[in-house]
Design an enzyme around this catalytic site. Structure first.
Site, PDB file in Angstrom:
ATOM      1  N   ASN A  13      43.664  94.999  68.807  1.00  0.00           N
ATOM      2  CA  ASN A  13      42.619  95.973  69.171  1.00  0.00           C
ATOM      3  C   ASN A  13      43.236  97.329  69.487  1.00  0.00           C
ATOM      4  OD1 ASN A  13      39.734  94.858  69.305  1.00  0.00           O
ATOM      5  ND2 ASN A  13      40.987  93.190  70.137  1.00  0.00           N
ATOM      6  N   LEU A  93      40.714  93.092  87.323  1.00  0.00           N
ATOM      7  CA  LEU A  93      40.893  94.322  88.093  1.00  0.00           C
ATOM      8  C   LEU A  93      40.277  94.175  89.480  1.00  0.00           C
ATOM      9  CD1 LEU A  93      40.163  97.118  85.468  1.00  0.00           C
ATOM     10  CD2 LEU A  93      42.349  96.079  86.100  1.00  0.00           C
ATOM     11  N   HIS A 109      34.933  92.134  74.579  1.00  0.00           N
ATOM     12  CA  HIS A 109      34.809  90.688  74.782  1.00  0.00           C
ATOM     13  C   HIS A 109      34.390  90.040  73.461  1.00  0.00           C
ATOM     14  CE1 HIS A 109      34.230  86.980  76.975  1.00  0.00           C
ATOM     15  NE2 HIS A 109      33.128  86.806  76.258  1.00  0.00           N
TER      16      HIS A 109
END
Ligand code: GRF
Length: 203
Positions: A13, A93, A109
């Site tokens: 990605n 996070l 996702h």
């Protein structure tokens, strides 16, 4: 807009983003750094090959989870990052990063949220779940990150057919090729070009 990409793995990605940049499809995005929690992540090599700072920031260097989150936040603030892109980043996070970059963090996702998402749904597991449920269509989602897991506002989605002979691996590859590698550069372009307004920057 100054962009950081956070990665843990191969970085296909990330590569899609770098290719889009090279091809002139992301004129307003400046890729400042790539940060990984895994030293061997091939994504770090991809970053270096493009002359982008590659930062190895492992969680194990810190005794407390909170201290890692503060170090990550500070690494992003020091570089005056305005948009944080999670591209296969397997660390959750915490508050320090989320508070400093509220509305400025996006994630990709590999399913059509709200299917096959949430705690424990990542990587190949997502595609195993899709096949086990027998869905005929799956896909990918780019969304803003909030305090939950995969719960933030959706930016883009793309559907991908599930084929009768699919294995988790073949489905994962088709979702990447037909959805993820297109959606992530598109979402980054929408944000960096100002077509999707985002929150105030502390940078
Ligand atoms: C992708 O499937 C992405 O959707 C997920 O993690 C994977 C990362 O793959 N969040 P890569 O490292 O970009 O090749």
């Amino acid at each position: 807009m100054r962009v950081a990409v956070l990665v843990s793995g191969g970085g296909t990605n990330l590569q899609a983003l770098l290719d889009a940049k090279t091809e002139g499809r992301l004129p307003d995005a400046e890729f400042v750094c790539v940060i990984s929690n895994r030293r061997e992540a091939y994504a770090l090599t991809r970053a270096k090959e493009h002359g982008i700072e590659a930062v190895y920031l492992p969680t194990v260097r810190f005794k407390r989870r909170e201290d890692f989150q503060i170090a990550l936040r500070d690494a992003l603030l020091e570089r005056q990052i305005e948009l944080v892109v999670l591209a296969g980043y397997l660390v959750v996070l915490g508050k320090p990063v989320l508070d400093a970059f509220r509305g400025r963090i996006i994630n990709i996702h590999p399913s059509l949220i709200p299917s096959f998402c949430g705690d424990g749904c990542y990587g190949l597991r997502v595609h195993e779940m899709a096949l086990a449920r027998g869905v005929k269509v799956t896909g990918a989602t780019v969304h803003f990150v909030d305090d939950g897991t995969d719960t933030g506002p959706i930016i883009l989605q793309k559907a991908v057919d599930v084929l009768p002979d699919d294995t988790p691996e073949s489905l994962q590859l088709r979702v990447m090729q037909q959805a993820e590698w297109q959606l992530l550069p598109q979402a980054v372009h929408l944000i960096t070009s100002g077509q999707i307004p985002i929150g105030r920057s502390e940078a």
